[in-house]
Design a protein around this motif. Structure first.
Motif: not given
Length: 232
Positions: A76-84
């Motif tokens: 259900g995430a509407d957007f994604v980030i990679v935390s690195a």
């Protein structure tokens, strides 16, 4: 309001920073500490990242991180980030594996440097980030200068990140050495800014430690997350 998805664990210490910072900035935007954002974190193994890159298995890297991003989309995430920063070596390939938008830490940092009118910056990070060109491309493409430390200093910084910062260890002698490396780069290259291109580096380098602005990539990335959360 959009729900964020964070590919975390890269490493655990910076994921905690993302979590706390995102909540704080969200509450500031809402002007209330009686509300909390609902979002997802998929914590994966940072040592797999190092292994894939050191063995030049970039297809495996993009499949591993891209698979983690896809799981966030599926729940259900509407957007994604990679935390690195380091996994952004294959950010474009990761982005192709999901249908929802992804926010690049590299693009966000370049936009911040441009907004600050910085034209000659230094870059610190893992050896993978410093020796490859994925972080440098947007700067070079816009006729901005971006410089990394010497090979010897790169190796030193990388080892201290992996052995200490990734494990939540902050040593005064390491900070002193990092400041000395930064000051040497500033003096030799006439830098007007320094990018903390590893999300653990803000644990040890703070505003005021050096005589140029420090670009905290975690903080910059989280600002973009909050903006996207409240976007139409």
């Amino acid at each position: 309001m959009k729900q964020a998805g964070i590919v975390g664990g890269l490493g655990p210490e910076s994921t905690v920073d993302y979590y706390e910072s995102y909540i704080q900035k969200y509450q500031e935007r809402m002007n209330s500490n009686q509300t909390l954002p609902e979002f997802y974190i998929n914590s994966i193994n940072m040592y797999n990242i190092f292994k894939y890159i050191s063995e030049d298995r970039l297809d495996d890297l993009s499949a591993y991180v891209g698979g983690a991003a896809k799981k966030l989309e599926n729940i259900g995430a509407d957007f994604v980030i990679v935390s690195a920063n380091t996994p952004h070596i294959v950010f474009n390939q990761i982005r192709e594996r999901v249908s929802v938008p992804m926010i690049s830490i590299v693009e966000a940092t370049y936009e911040k440097a441009d907004e600050m009118e910085l034209n000659n910056v230094g870059l610190l990070g893992t050896k993978f980030t410093m020796e490859r060109d994925f972080f440098k491309k947007p700067f070079i493409g816009s006729d901005k200068k971006i410089t990394v430390p010497s090979e010897e200093d790169q190796q030193f910084i990388h080892q201290r990140i992996v052995d200490e910062l990734e494990n939540g260890i902050v040593k005064e002698d390491t900070k002193k050495a990092f400041v000395e490396i930064g000051n040497k780069m500033i003096a030799e290259e006439k830098l007007d800014g320094l990018i903390l291109g590893c999300t653990e580096l803000p644990m040890i380098l703070k505003d005021g430690d050096l005589n140029v602005p420090l670009l905290n990539t975690t903080d910059i990335h989280v600002d973009k997350m909050v903006d996207f959360t409240f976007s139409d």
